[in-house]
Design a protein around this motif. Structure first.
Motif, PDB file in Angstrom:
ATOM      1  N   UNK A  26      31.387 105.924  42.348  1.00 53.13           N
ATOM      2  CA  UNK A  26      30.882 105.686  40.996  1.00 53.13           C
ATOM      3  C   UNK A  26      30.494 106.980  40.293  1.00 53.13           C
ATOM      4  N   UNK A  27      30.315 108.056  41.070  1.00 53.56           N
ATOM      5  CA  UNK A  27      29.887 109.374  40.601  1.00 53.56           C
ATOM      6  C   UNK A  27      28.428 109.406  40.136  1.00 53.56           C
ATOM      7  N   UNK A  28      27.694 108.324  40.319  1.00 57.39           N
ATOM      8  CA  UNK A  28      26.281 108.287  39.954  1.00 57.39           C
ATOM      9  C   UNK A  28      25.369 108.669  41.120  1.00 57.39           C
ATOM     10  N   UNK A  29      25.937 108.834  42.309  1.00 58.45           N
ATOM     11  CA  UNK A  29      25.175 109.239  43.486  1.00 58.45           C
ATOM     12  C   UNK A  29      25.934 110.329  44.223  1.00 58.45           C
ATOM     13  N   UNK A  30      25.196 111.083  45.018  1.00 60.95           N
ATOM     14  CA  UNK A  30      25.807 112.081  45.887  1.00 60.95           C
ATOM     15  C   UNK A  30      24.932 112.258  47.112  1.00 60.95           C
ATOM     16  N   UNK A  31      25.544 112.619  48.221  1.00 60.39           N
ATOM     17  CA  UNK A  31      24.790 112.987  49.410  1.00 60.39           C
ATOM     18  C   UNK A  31      25.018 114.471  49.640  1.00 60.39           C
ATOM     19  N   UNK A  32      23.928 115.181  49.915  1.00 63.08           N
ATOM     20  CA  UNK A  32      23.989 116.626  50.119  1.00 63.08           C
ATOM     21  C   UNK A  32      23.252 116.976  51.397  1.00 63.08           C
ATOM     22  N   UNK A  46      20.089 111.887  36.833  1.00 62.90           N
ATOM     23  CA  UNK A  46      18.787 112.456  36.495  1.00 62.90           C
ATOM     24  C   UNK A  46      18.280 113.495  37.475  1.00 62.90           C
ATOM     25  N   UNK A  47      18.941 113.615  38.648  1.00 70.77           N
ATOM     26  CA  UNK A  47      18.540 114.627  39.613  1.00 70.77           C
ATOM     27  C   UNK A  47      17.447 114.225  40.564  1.00 70.77           C
ATOM     28  N   UNK A  48      17.015 112.963  40.543  1.00 74.62           N
ATOM     29  CA  UNK A  48      16.022 112.511  41.525  1.00 74.62           C
ATOM     30  C   UNK A  48      16.690 112.428  42.897  1.00 74.62           C
ATOM     31  N   UNK A  49      15.895 112.568  43.946  1.00 79.19           N
ATOM     32  CA  UNK A  49      16.470 112.590  45.287  1.00 79.19           C
ATOM     33  C   UNK A  49      15.586 111.868  46.287  1.00 79.19           C
ATOM     34  N   UNK A  50      16.210 111.472  47.383  1.00 77.47           N
ATOM     35  CA  UNK A  50      15.535 110.763  48.468  1.00 77.47           C
ATOM     36  C   UNK A  50      15.907 111.454  49.773  1.00 77.47           C
ATOM     37  N   UNK A  51      14.916 111.879  50.546  1.00 78.72           N
ATOM     38  CA  UNK A  51      15.170 112.542  51.818  1.00 78.72           C
ATOM     39  C   UNK A  51      15.687 111.550  52.845  1.00 78.72           C
ATOM     40  N   UNK A  52      16.722 111.952  53.578  1.00 76.91           N
ATOM     41  CA  UNK A  52      17.293 111.146  54.654  1.00 76.91           C
ATOM     42  C   UNK A  52      16.979 111.807  55.994  1.00 76.91           C
ATOM     43  N   UNK A  53      17.467 111.215  57.052  1.00 79.86           N
ATOM     44  CA  UNK A  53      17.172 111.711  58.399  1.00 79.86           C
ATOM     45  C   UNK A  53      17.668 113.143  58.574  1.00 79.86           C
ATOM     46  N   UNK A  54      16.808 113.979  59.139  1.00 81.87           N
ATOM     47  CA  UNK A  54      17.125 115.378  59.388  1.00 81.87           C
ATOM     48  C   UNK A  54      18.155 115.491  60.510  1.00 81.87           C
ATOM     49  N   UNK A  55      19.105 116.424  60.374  1.00 83.17           N
ATOM     50  CA  UNK A  55      20.066 116.722  61.438  1.00 83.17           C
ATOM     51  C   UNK A  55      19.720 118.081  62.040  1.00 83.17           C
ATOM     52  N   UNK A  56      19.217 118.069  63.254  1.00 84.18           N
ATOM     53  CA  UNK A  56      18.901 119.312  63.933  1.00 84.18           C
ATOM     54  C   UNK A  56      20.155 120.184  64.036  1.00 84.18           C
ATOM     55  N   UNK A  57      20.008 121.452  63.781  1.00 83.19           N
ATOM     56  CA  UNK A  57      21.090 122.449  63.830  1.00 83.19           C
ATOM     57  C   UNK A  57      22.062 122.328  62.668  1.00 83.19           C
ATOM     58  N   UNK A  58      21.813 121.421  61.719  1.00 82.36           N
ATOM     59  CA  UNK A  58      22.594 121.428  60.500  1.00 82.36           C
ATOM     60  C   UNK A  58      23.453 120.214  60.250  1.00 82.36           C
ATOM     61  N   UNK A  59      23.582 119.848  58.975  1.00 84.90           N
ATOM     62  CA  UNK A  59      24.517 118.805  58.542  1.00 84.90           C
ATOM     63  C   UNK A  59      25.877 119.454  58.308  1.00 84.90           C
ATOM     64  N   UNK A  60      26.940 118.795  58.768  1.00 86.26           N
ATOM     65  CA  UNK A  60      28.267 119.398  58.708  1.00 86.26           C
ATOM     66  C   UNK A  60      29.251 118.634  57.836  1.00 86.26           C
ATOM     67  N   UNK A  61      29.090 117.331  57.667  1.00 78.32           N
ATOM     68  CA  UNK A  61      30.071 116.563  56.911  1.00 78.32           C
ATOM     69  C   UNK A  61      29.462 115.232  56.476  1.00 78.32           C
ATOM     70  N   UNK A  62      30.077 114.626  55.477  1.00 78.95           N
ATOM     71  CA  UNK A  62      29.648 113.313  54.997  1.00 78.95           C
ATOM     72  C   UNK A  62      30.841 112.620  54.370  1.00 78.95           C
ATOM     73  N   UNK A  63      30.759 111.302  54.248  1.00 79.64           N
ATOM     74  CA  UNK A  63      31.845 110.537  53.633  1.00 79.64           C
ATOM     75  C   UNK A  63      31.291 109.244  53.057  1.00 79.64           C
ATOM     76  N   UNK A 332      20.653 125.577  46.908  1.00 71.38           N
ATOM     77  CA  UNK A 332      20.464 124.890  45.629  1.00 71.38           C
ATOM     78  C   UNK A 332      21.560 123.878  45.349  1.00 71.38           C
ATOM     79  N   UNK A 333      21.187 122.844  44.593  1.00 72.25           N
ATOM     80  CA  UNK A 333      22.128 121.841  44.074  1.00 72.25           C
ATOM     81  C   UNK A 333      21.822 121.693  42.591  1.00 72.25           C
ATOM     82  N   UNK A 334      22.839 121.669  41.769  1.00 69.88           N
ATOM     83  CA  UNK A 334      22.598 121.526  40.351  1.00 69.88           C
ATOM     84  C   UNK A 334      23.722 120.818  39.644  1.00 69.88           C
ATOM     85  N   UNK A 335      23.408 120.228  38.513  1.00 72.05           N
ATOM     86  CA  UNK A 335      24.403 119.587  37.655  1.00 72.05           C
ATOM     87  C   UNK A 335      24.584 120.462  36.426  1.00 72.05           C
ATOM     88  N   UNK A 336      25.847 120.815  36.141  1.00 72.44           N
ATOM     89  CA  UNK A 336      26.114 121.685  34.999  1.00 72.44           C
ATOM     90  C   UNK A 336      27.175 121.064  34.097  1.00 72.44           C
TER      91      UNK A 336
END
Length: 338
Positions: A26-32, A46-63, A332-336
């Motif tokens: 829908x392009x109204x959401x994104x996971x980062x 609007x740029x509001x965000x919700x914290x999800x589960x932390x990935x130790x040693x780093x997040x590598x991919x999403x779908x 950083x994450x931003x909408x331009x």
């Protein structure tokens, strides 16, 4: 060409290099996600965000699933976490290695997971349906066939296809290649599988005949490529150069790609806009360039807009016809406005 000061509509900051940025259908959401392990679900309007589960040693991919009802995030900790579109956890898959690639079937709630030498298929609640552990080396990319019956896993030596649904379930097929494949995409019309390779080539297979060809002459390995939504053009980034191959008619064999080269450092991200009229590239030079789509093979692409930041670009996605979501190397994450 228009040089424009960046119009940043909103900006967030995670804890480390932005390693994951995937926009919903829908392009109204994104996971980062970041290499520090932060993961957030973002409202792109609007740029509001919700914290999800932390990935130790780093997040590598999403779908994201094709219907936008769920998404998955994989990390170097060996976990794949599945969420519904509101960010509510629905399942976890624990695998034996870091997660290198994720892809949802467009036809069923099944998730393909590349982890080490394993190709794992799980359902939307995290239950493992198949575990193909015979991959020749680390899986670098996974894709589903257009009809959702086959999964392809790219690795050193080629692409292994596994039938996971229908009459052929349990069978396999291999598209051989002598080197290491780093990226794999399917054309939206389901006719071509295209891989970027360590040996500085783009290798193609015609599905499902297995007919193949290569585009060579690149100066370095190929890790970033993307089809336009109508399957006509394939954009390929290599170092500072963007090439776009014409897949109309009988395909790109014997043709010269459209091309452009204006970045001062390597291109880290590229994406077609929703209409297919533009391509955006983001580079290690901190620049974002919007190019006009080609109309014929061999032409020089038109540079339409150029914006510059003081931090390298790490990820880039369109969220509307005139706005981009950007990930930076500083987290950083931003909408331009583009």
């Amino acid at each position: 060409m228009i040089h424009t000061p960046p119009d940043v509509q909103w900006r967030l900051l995670l804890d480390d290099y932005m390693s994951v940025l995937e926009v919903s259908p829908s392009r109204h959401q994104a996971v980062a996600g970041s290499l520090g392990g932060d993961v957030v679900l973002i409202n792109t309007d609007e740029g509001s965000s919700m914290a999800l589960e932390h990935h130790e040693m780093g997040a590598l991919c999403a779908a994201w699933a094709a219907d936008g009802s769920r998404f998955a995030v994989g990390g170097q900790d060996g976990y794949v976490r599945i969420y519904d579109q509101a960010g509510v956890p629905t399942g976890v898959v624990a695998v034996s290695a870091w997660v290198t690639a994720l892809a949802w079937s467009s036809e069923a709630p099944m998730l393909a997971i590349g982890a080490g030498r394993h190709l794992v298929i799980a359902d939307h609640e995290g239950a493992v349906l198949h575990d193909f552990d015979e991959q020749p080396s680390t899986v670098t990319a996974v894709v589903w066939s257009a009809d959702g019956t086959r999964v392809g896993a790219a690795a050193y030596g080629g692409v292994d296809w596994h039938d996971v649904a229908g009459e052929r379930s349990g069978r396999g097929r291999r598209f051989h290649w002598r080197g290491s494949l780093l990226a794999l995409v399917l054309s939206p019309d389901g006719k071509w599988a295209c891989a970027g390779a360590q040996d500085a080539t783009v290798h193609l297979w015609k599905l499902w005949s297995g007919k193949e060809l290569s585009m060579s002459g690149y100066p370095s390995k190929i890790e970033r490529l993307a089809f336009r939504h109508d399957s006509r053009w394939l954009a390929v980034a290599c170092l500072e150069e963007l090439t776009v191959w014409d897949f109309g008619g009988n395909g790109p064999s014997g043709t010269t790609p459209a091309s452009a080269s204006s970045h001062d450092k390597h291109i880290e991200a590229l994406a077609w806009d929703p209409s297919g009229a533009h391509i955006a590239t983001g580079g290690g030079d901190g620049r974002i360039i919007v190019w006009g789509a080609p109309t014929r093979a061999g032409q020089k692409l038109s540079l339409l807009t150029e914006m510059e930041f003081d931090v390298a670009i790490s990820r880039l996605q369109w969220v509307s016809a005139d706005c981009l979501l950007i990930g930076w190397a500083d987290g950083g994450i931003g909408k331009i406005a583009a």
